[in-house]
Design an enzyme around this catalytic site. Structure first.
Site, PDB file in Angstrom:
ATOM      1  N   TYR A 184       0.839  -1.202   0.000  1.00 36.25           N
ATOM      2  CA  TYR A 184       0.000   0.000   0.000  1.00 36.25           C
ATOM      3  C   TYR A 184       0.874   1.251   0.000  1.00 36.25           C
ATOM      4  CZ  TYR A 184      -3.183   3.496   2.091  1.00 36.25           C
ATOM      5  OH  TYR A 184      -3.907   4.626   2.384  1.00 36.25           O
ATOM      6  N   LYS A 202       1.107   4.159  -2.833  1.00 35.50           N
ATOM      7  CA  LYS A 202       0.828   5.572  -2.565  1.00 35.50           C
ATOM      8  C   LYS A 202       2.022   6.457  -2.910  1.00 35.50           C
ATOM      9  CE  LYS A 202      -3.424   5.388  -0.923  1.00 35.50           C
ATOM     10  NZ  LYS A 202      -4.572   5.985  -1.646  1.00 35.50           N
TER      11      LYS A 202
END
Length: 266
Positions: A157, A161
């Protein structure tokens, strides 16, 4: 303030949480919004709530991992609204980390990157011709994370990002000549439905934030409204932390050092 009169906006991952709050905020300022979500009934529920409040919203199921579904969502927005001015990329995937990095499954890594990073690119590719034709109002707002700026865990994740922040900058440079601005918001911990059942952890986290609380979806929605509006007409390629100050320093370490200098045990 009706900053979005005449605007048409497509939002991904907008069935609840930050996406839903952002859809409500933009609709309340005059936009016609297309709420998309992997969960179609959830998207419709969010859109119905916006309509019940007296604003304009449509809903559509959309899996940002599916290029055809993304292109269909953009086409639907243009068909219903006659134009597309703003794209808000909020859809994401986040698997919890295993205890050891070497145990991270390939499929979980790939899924988080595909939804969070490549999914945003799919949406940009489909929306860009319409945003470029939006008379200088075209804007993309990507929802990143402080995880893309510092270590807060979640390998895949966080990498996605961070990649989204980089993509924001490269797109901003390329799209400026076409009248489209591209920016990213990096939220800190936000009290969304994803934290349901873990409120005790949120309470502990709040004490580590300089501003003394975790964020609300409305905090992020307000920042999106700024970056998507003409108030930010000379802003592109930025990462805007909306994070209660968590990136400015280590609050826990500062507390230990302060107690040490006061003669405490630390």
């Amino acid at each position: 303030m009706m900053r979005f009169d005449g605007y048409a906006v497509l939002l991904t991952g907008a069935g609840r949480g930050i996406g839903e709050a952002t859809a409500r905020r933009l609709a309340a300022e005059g936009a016609r919004v297309l709420v998309t979500d992997l969960d179609g009934p959830r998207a419709e529920s969010a859109a119905a709530g916006i309509r019940e409040a007296g604003f304009r919203a449509e809903a559509l199921a959309c899996d940002v991992a599916d290029r055809a579904a993304v292109e269909a969502a953009v086409a639907y927005a243009v068909e219903r609204f006659g134009r597309l001015d703003v794209l808000v990329n909020n859809a994401f995937s986040c698997h919890p980390d295993p205890p050891l990095a070497e145990d991270l499954p390939d499929d979980e890594w790939a899924r988080d990157l595909d939804i969070t990073l490549t999914g945003a690119l799919r949406c940009v590719r489909a929306a860009m011709p319409h945003l470029a034709a939006a008379d200088g109002r075209g804007a993309i707002v990507n929802i990143g994370s402080v995880n893309g700026e510092q270590d807060f865990g979640n390998h895949a994740y966080s990498a996605a990002k961070a990649g989204l922040a980089s993509l924001t900058r490269t797109l901003a440079g390329q799209c400026a000549a076409r009248g489209v601005r591209v920016n990213l918001i990096a939220p800190g911990t936000v009290h969304t439905p994803n934290w349901s059942g873990r409120e005790a952890a949120l309470s502990k986290a709040a004490s580590l934030y300089p501003l003394g609380r975790v964020g609300l979806p409305e905090d992020i929605a307000a920042a999106v409204a700024f970056l998507a509006s003409q108030d930010a007409s000379w802003v592109t390629g930025v990462t805007l932390p909306v994070d209660g100050g968590i990136l400015i320093g280590n609050v826990a370490l500062r507390g230990v050092l302060k107690r040490a200098w006061r003669g405490g045990e630390g």
